[in-house]
Motif scaffolding. Structure first.
Motif, PDB file in Angstrom:
ATOM      1  N   GLY A 161       0.815  -1.214   0.000  1.00 63.39           N
ATOM      2  CA  GLY A 161       0.000   0.000   0.000  1.00 63.39           C
ATOM      3  C   GLY A 161       0.841   1.253   0.000  1.00 63.39           C
ATOM      4  N   LEU A 162       1.977   1.201   0.694  1.00 61.12           N
ATOM      5  CA  LEU A 162       2.875   2.360   0.741  1.00 61.12           C
ATOM      6  C   LEU A 162       3.425   2.677  -0.645  1.00 61.12           C
ATOM      7  CD1 LEU A 162       4.199   4.290   2.853  1.00 61.12           C
ATOM      8  CD2 LEU A 162       6.156   2.748   2.805  1.00 61.12           C
ATOM      9  N   LEU A 163       3.844   1.646  -1.366  1.00 59.02           N
ATOM     10  CA  LEU A 163       4.368   1.846  -2.719  1.00 59.02           C
ATOM     11  C   LEU A 163       3.273   2.354  -3.655  1.00 59.02           C
ATOM     12  CD1 LEU A 163       6.633  -1.325  -3.101  1.00 59.02           C
ATOM     13  CD2 LEU A 163       7.360   1.027  -2.681  1.00 59.02           C
ATOM     14  N   LEU A 164       2.047   1.885  -3.441  1.00 61.96           N
ATOM     15  CA  LEU A 164       0.938   2.357  -4.256  1.00 61.96           C
ATOM     16  C   LEU A 164       0.661   3.835  -3.989  1.00 61.96           C
ATOM     17  CD1 LEU A 164      -1.065   1.382  -6.368  1.00 61.96           C
ATOM     18  CD2 LEU A 164      -2.636   0.753  -4.531  1.00 61.96           C
ATOM     19  N   GLY A 165       0.750   4.228  -2.714  1.00 63.80           N
ATOM     20  CA  GLY A 165       0.581   5.642  -2.386  1.00 63.80           C
ATOM     21  C   GLY A 165       1.684   6.496  -2.969  1.00 63.80           C
ATOM     22  N   LEU A 166       2.915   6.004  -2.900  1.00 57.94           N
ATOM     23  CA  LEU A 166       4.034   6.718  -3.500  1.00 57.94           C
ATOM     24  C   LEU A 166       3.854   6.830  -5.003  1.00 57.94           C
ATOM     25  CD1 LEU A 166       6.843   8.002  -3.026  1.00 57.94           C
ATOM     26  CD2 LEU A 166       7.831   5.736  -3.384  1.00 57.94           C
ATOM     27  N   PHE A 167       3.339   5.765  -5.608  1.00 57.34           N
ATOM     28  CA  PHE A 167       3.058   5.776  -7.044  1.00 57.34           C
ATOM     29  C   PHE A 167       2.085   6.897  -7.390  1.00 57.34           C
ATOM     30  CE2 PHE A 167       0.448   4.351 -10.639  1.00 57.34           C
ATOM     31  CZ  PHE A 167       1.415   4.084 -11.583  1.00 57.34           C
ATOM     32  N   CYS A 168       1.060   7.076  -6.542  1.00 52.85           N
ATOM     33  CA  CYS A 168       0.082   8.163  -6.765  1.00 52.85           C
ATOM     34  C   CYS A 168       0.761   9.525  -6.739  1.00 52.85           C
ATOM     35  CB  CYS A 168      -1.006   8.125  -5.694  1.00 52.85           C
ATOM     36  SG  CYS A 168      -2.050   6.685  -5.732  1.00 52.85           S
ATOM     37  N   ALA A 169       1.612   9.730  -5.734  1.00 49.70           N
ATOM     38  CA  ALA A 169       2.259  11.036  -5.580  1.00 49.70           C
ATOM     39  C   ALA A 169       3.126  11.363  -6.781  1.00 49.70           C
ATOM     40  CB  ALA A 169       3.102  11.043  -4.302  1.00 49.70           C
ATOM     41  N   ILE A 170       3.906  10.388  -7.238  1.00 45.79           N
ATOM     42  CA  ILE A 170       4.787  10.638  -8.386  1.00 45.79           C
ATOM     43  C   ILE A 170       3.969  10.783  -9.654  1.00 45.79           C
ATOM     44  CG2 ILE A 170       6.708   9.684  -9.723  1.00 45.79           C
ATOM     45  CD1 ILE A 170       7.450   8.130  -7.126  1.00 45.79           C
ATOM     46  N   LEU A 171       2.939   9.933  -9.803  1.00 45.74           N
ATOM     47  CA  LEU A 171       2.100   9.993 -10.992  1.00 45.74           C
ATOM     48  C   LEU A 171       1.442  11.359 -11.140  1.00 45.74           C
ATOM     49  CD1 LEU A 171       0.990   8.125 -13.305  1.00 45.74           C
ATOM     50  CD2 LEU A 171      -1.018   7.777 -11.865  1.00 45.74           C
ATOM     51  N   SER A 172       1.060  11.965 -10.008  1.00 43.29           N
ATOM     52  CA  SER A 172       0.375  13.265 -10.074  1.00 43.29           C
ATOM     53  C   SER A 172       1.248  14.339 -10.709  1.00 43.29           C
ATOM     54  CB  SER A 172      -0.048  13.704  -8.666  1.00 43.29           C
ATOM     55  OG  SER A 172       1.085  14.067  -7.891  1.00 43.29           O
ATOM     56  N   SER A 173       2.560  14.227 -10.530  1.00 41.89           N
ATOM     57  CA  SER A 173       3.452  15.234 -11.110  1.00 41.89           C
ATOM     58  C   SER A 173       3.876  14.877 -12.526  1.00 41.89           C
ATOM     59  CB  SER A 173       4.691  15.414 -10.227  1.00 41.89           C
ATOM     60  OG  SER A 173       5.390  14.194 -10.103  1.00 41.89           O
ATOM     61  N   THR A 174       4.045  13.576 -12.804  1.00 44.62           N
ATOM     62  CA  THR A 174       4.542  13.202 -14.133  1.00 44.62           C
ATOM     63  C   THR A 174       3.442  13.075 -15.168  1.00 44.62           C
ATOM     64  OG1 THR A 174       4.439  10.825 -13.585  1.00 44.62           O
ATOM     65  CG2 THR A 174       6.498  11.975 -13.122  1.00 44.62           C
ATOM     66  N   VAL A 175       2.213  12.762 -14.744  1.00 48.14           N
ATOM     67  CA  VAL A 175       1.152  12.536 -15.715  1.00 48.14           C
ATOM     68  C   VAL A 175       0.780  13.821 -16.460  1.00 48.14           C
ATOM     69  CG1 VAL A 175      -0.842  12.993 -14.214  1.00 48.14           C
ATOM     70  CG2 VAL A 175      -1.016  11.261 -16.026  1.00 48.14           C
ATOM     71  N   VAL A 176       1.045  14.974 -15.842  1.00 46.01           N
ATOM     72  CA  VAL A 176       0.715  16.239 -16.509  1.00 46.01           C
ATOM     73  C   VAL A 176       1.879  16.787 -17.325  1.00 46.01           C
ATOM     74  CG1 VAL A 176      -0.941  16.865 -14.715  1.00 46.01           C
ATOM     75  CG2 VAL A 176       1.414  17.658 -14.538  1.00 46.01           C
ATOM     76  N   THR A 177       3.037  16.118 -17.255  1.00 43.06           N
ATOM     77  CA  THR A 177       4.228  16.667 -17.898  1.00 43.06           C
ATOM     78  C   THR A 177       4.006  16.927 -19.372  1.00 43.06           C
ATOM     79  OG1 THR A 177       5.650  15.514 -16.321  1.00 43.06           O
ATOM     80  CG2 THR A 177       6.670  16.276 -18.350  1.00 43.06           C
ATOM     81  N   ASN A 178       3.558  15.910 -20.094  1.00 46.86           N
ATOM     82  CA  ASN A 178       3.364  16.065 -21.530  1.00 46.86           C
ATOM     83  C   ASN A 178       2.042  16.739 -21.880  1.00 46.86           C
ATOM     84  OD1 ASN A 178       5.811  14.823 -22.348  1.00 46.86           O
ATOM     85  ND2 ASN A 178       4.939  12.830 -21.873  1.00 46.86           N
ATOM     86  N   ALA A 179       1.156  16.836 -20.895  1.00 49.62           N
ATOM     87  CA  ALA A 179      -0.121  17.512 -21.139  1.00 49.62           C
ATOM     88  C   ALA A 179      -0.048  19.005 -20.850  1.00 49.62           C
ATOM     89  CB  ALA A 179      -1.212  16.876 -20.277  1.00 49.62           C
ATOM     90  N   LEU A 180       1.009  19.463 -20.148  1.00 45.86           N
ATOM     91  CA  LEU A 180       1.057  20.864 -19.710  1.00 45.86           C
ATOM     92  C   LEU A 180       0.966  21.877 -20.850  1.00 45.86           C
ATOM     93  CD1 LEU A 180       3.448  21.291 -16.651  1.00 45.86           C
ATOM     94  CD2 LEU A 180       1.053  21.921 -16.854  1.00 45.86           C
ATOM     95  N   PRO A 181       1.701  21.697 -21.937  1.00 47.08           N
ATOM     96  CA  PRO A 181       1.520  22.674 -23.024  1.00 47.08           C
ATOM     97  C   PRO A 181       0.068  22.791 -23.478  1.00 47.08           C
ATOM     98  CG  PRO A 181       3.492  21.362 -23.409  1.00 47.08           C
ATOM     99  CD  PRO A 181       2.784  20.735 -22.241  1.00 47.08           C
ATOM    100  N   ARG A 182      -0.653  21.663 -23.563  1.00 49.05           N
ATOM    101  CA  ARG A 182      -2.062  21.690 -23.954  1.00 49.05           C
ATOM    102  C   ARG A 182      -2.917  22.298 -22.842  1.00 49.05           C
ATOM    103  NH1 ARG A 182      -4.596  17.818 -27.140  1.00 49.05           N
ATOM    104  NH2 ARG A 182      -2.598  17.728 -28.226  1.00 49.05           N
ATOM    105  N   ILE A 183      -2.638  21.935 -21.590  1.00 48.33           N
ATOM    106  CA  ILE A 183      -3.415  22.456 -20.463  1.00 48.33           C
ATOM    107  C   ILE A 183      -3.299  23.972 -20.383  1.00 48.33           C
ATOM    108  CG2 ILE A 183      -3.557  22.520 -17.931  1.00 48.33           C
ATOM    109  CD1 ILE A 183      -2.659  19.594 -17.925  1.00 48.33           C
ATOM    110  N   ILE A 184      -2.059  24.468 -20.399  1.00 50.57           N
ATOM    111  CA  ILE A 184      -1.843  25.905 -20.272  1.00 50.57           C
ATOM    112  C   ILE A 184      -2.415  26.636 -21.466  1.00 50.57           C
ATOM    113  CG2 ILE A 184      -0.100  27.706 -20.048  1.00 50.57           C
ATOM    114  CD1 ILE A 184      -0.496  25.935 -17.582  1.00 50.57           C
ATOM    115  N   GLY A 185      -2.308  26.044 -22.650  1.00 49.27           N
ATOM    116  CA  GLY A 185      -2.893  26.671 -23.842  1.00 49.27           C
ATOM    117  C   GLY A 185      -4.405  26.775 -23.742  1.00 49.27           C
ATOM    118  N   ASP A 186      -5.080  25.709 -23.294  1.00 51.04           N
ATOM    119  CA  ASP A 186      -6.535  25.722 -23.183  1.00 51.04           C
ATOM    120  C   ASP A 186      -7.025  26.675 -22.096  1.00 51.04           C
ATOM    121  OD1 ASP A 186      -6.625  23.879 -25.187  1.00 51.04           O
ATOM    122  OD2 ASP A 186      -7.181  22.167 -23.929  1.00 51.04           O
ATOM    123  N   LEU A 187      -6.248  26.810 -21.019  1.00 50.24           N
ATOM    124  CA  LEU A 187      -6.663  27.700 -19.929  1.00 50.24           C
ATOM    125  C   LEU A 187      -6.218  29.140 -20.136  1.00 50.24           C
ATOM    126  CD1 LEU A 187      -6.014  25.448 -16.785  1.00 50.24           C
ATOM    127  CD2 LEU A 187      -8.160  25.870 -17.977  1.00 50.24           C
ATOM    128  N   GLY A 188      -5.479  29.398 -21.215  1.00 49.13           N
ATOM    129  CA  GLY A 188      -5.078  30.765 -21.522  1.00 49.13           C
ATOM    130  C   GLY A 188      -3.892  31.273 -20.751  1.00 49.13           C
TER     131      GLY A 188
END
Length: 512
Positions: free
Chosen positions: A12-39
């Motif tokens: 469970g600890l590793l799964l929680g750590l996975f969540c924390a890291i995923l939250s920062s890396t999952v938006v990495t490649n989406a950020l240009p699109r996210i920031i563009g859509d939000l202006g």
């Protein structure tokens, strides 16, 4: 505890750590699109990353101290709940400001999961055996880091999902982690009736925030040498001095200053600061490079970062097993510093048309260096402290790493904006008069450009400016990694202990 018992407790600890890291890396490649859509623009792009790092940085010492005072299990579960709330708010954000605020909440939860993961591991396993299980943490870090960008790219490119689901995707993992932790994580609870150093927590947070506000807006809203700089730097220094004074007076400080009398802890903290600058500042801009300098899609951008994570996965798992078998760790630390410095320096020659094979080789060097460095700086610190300081010592090293990352991303993000503008203006004369108007509009809009709508010649011109600008960022990060390596040279290697913290705690109680 047997290996099977430890793995069940860690699941469970590793799964929680996975969540924390995923939250920062999952938006990495989406950020240009996210920031563009939000202006938003480059400043918003930087702050979406920095705000999360800031929250992690400011909260890590407090989580570590709380772990020495209260139930580690309840603290991990609380961090997961905070993370879920922040993820939901971020996914529903209507503008960049709301997204940045939600990322702060996410960072608070993620900071707890990152800090407590090391603390719980140390509470169950002896330093000698810990290298093996630190390898599992490194592997989890690698899987979440490589899976996050790939998953985020696929989600962003899938029309019936969209980028908002990048921010929701960690929620089901966090819920499962909560359930698993409730069933599998059982640690002895040592109650200590002391007051939490809330004043210290507030002061260190205020000092870090003031510093980051300065470095984020310097060279954009005001000059590096200006009255705003002097004011913010003076305020940050004053808050730091007050914080240090408070820490000498309270019974249970957030960061016990006595720890720094130990040369290993002091040097590991300084090394972590510079490793954080090199690591976060050197890798957070990869998505911009692949999407804005090479025209890759978010999905392809994630695929192109696999060499970085492959190196990280390989070195963290192999080094952890070898350290467990031999008890020796410094050689890995030094080798990691050399590889990290070399990878960043070689990427200083980056351009928009640099062969991908060259870029992949450099990313692999960075990944190998990071995998050998991050866990071992924490490991050598934990090997030097008593049970009562295990949480705060672990979180102190993590705090300095996060602080370096937050400052590095802010400073280099500000520099990147000016470097891209400078390189663009140097070459705008090569465009036709008609294309210059489109180029000036794209560069002066204050938003991240949408390359798909630009004329071919303007797109190539802008890709060239982004390629050179991001190459400059890697070049600036290389000397910082070199400083971290030089600091680690002076860390004395102490063989890892064979007794775990629970045994030492029992022995201490019996002796008293």
């Amino acid at each position: 505890m047997t290996h099977a018992q430890i793995m069940r407790a860690l699941s469970g600890l590793l799964l929680g750590l996975f969540c924390a890291i995923l939250s920062s890396t999952v938006v990495t490649n989406a950020l240009p699109r996210i920031i563009g859509d939000l202006g938003g623009g480059q400043s918003a792009y930087t702050w979406v990353v920095t705000s999360s790092l800031l929250a992690v940085t400011a909260s890590t010492p407090l989580w570590g101290k709380l772990a020495d005072l209260f139930s580690k299990k309840i603290l991990v579960q609380s961090a997961l709940v905070i993370f879920v709330l922040g993820s939901l708010a971020a996914g529903l954000a209507p503008n960049p400001a709301t997204l940045i605020a939600a990322r702060v909440i996410q960072g608070l939860g993620g900071g707890g999961l990152s800090a407590l993961g090391q603390v719980v591991l140390a509470a169950m396993i002896s330093p000698r055996e810990r290298g093996r299980y630190s390898g599992y943490l490194g592997a989890t870090f690698a899987v979440a880091t490589v899976g996050g960008p790939l998953l985020g790219g696929v989600i962003t490119d899938t029309s019936w999902l969209g980028w908002r689901w990048c921010l929701f995707v960690g929620v089901p993992f966090a819920v499962v982690a909560l359930i698993v932790l409730q069933r599998t994580l059982n640690l002895p609870l040592t109650k200590r009736h002391v007051k939490v150093d809330w004043a210290g927590a507030f002061l260190v947070t205020a000092a870090v925030c003031t510093l980051l506000i300065w470095v984020t807006f310097a060279d954009d809203k005001y000059a590096w040498l200006s009255w705003q700089t002097y004011t913010l730097l003076g305020a940050a220094l004053a808050l730091t001095l007050v914080f240090l004074y408070v820490e000498t007076k309270v019974s249970e400080p957030v960061i016990p200053l006595r720890l720094f009398r130990n040369p290993t802890i002091a040097l590991a903290s300084v090394a972590s600061l510079f490793v954080g600058v090199a690591l976060f500042a050197g890798t957070v801009f990869f998505s911009q490079y692949f999407q804005l300098a090479r025209g890759a899609s978010p999905t392809l951008s994630g695929v192109m970062t696999i060499p970085l994570i492959g190196g990280l996965f390989l070195s963290s798992t192999v080094s952890g097993r070898v350290i467990t078998r031999t008890g020796r760790w410094k050689g890995w630390l030094l080798a990691g510093g050399i590889l990290l410095t070399a990878g960043l320096a070689l990427l200083g020659m980056l351009r928009h048309d640099t062969p991908y094979l060259y870029v992949a080789g450099c990313m692999a060097l960075i990944g190998l260096g990071v995998g050998m460095t991050l866990q071992n700086l924490v490991l050598c610190t934990q090997n030097q402290v008593s049970t009562r300081d295990l949480g705060v010592a672990s979180s102190t090293v993590t705090f300095f790493r996060s602080l370096g990352g937050a400052v590095g991303v802010s400073v280099l993000g500000s520099i990147l904006s000016s470097r891209i503008g400078r390189h663009a203006m140097e070459t705008i004369g090569d465009l036709s008069p008609q294309d210059r108007a489109a180029a000036a509009k794209a560069a002066g809009s204050g938003r991240l450009p949408d390359l798909a709508v630009l004329p071919a010649s303007v797109r190539i011109w802008l890709e060239g400016a982004y390629g050179r600008g991001i190459g400059d960022i890697f070049l600036y990060a290389a000397p910082v990694a070199l400083i971290a390596f030089l600091v680690t040279l002076f860390i004395k290697e102490v063989p890892l202990r064979a007794s775990d913290s629970a045994v030492r705690a029992t022995e201490a109680e019996q002796a008293s």
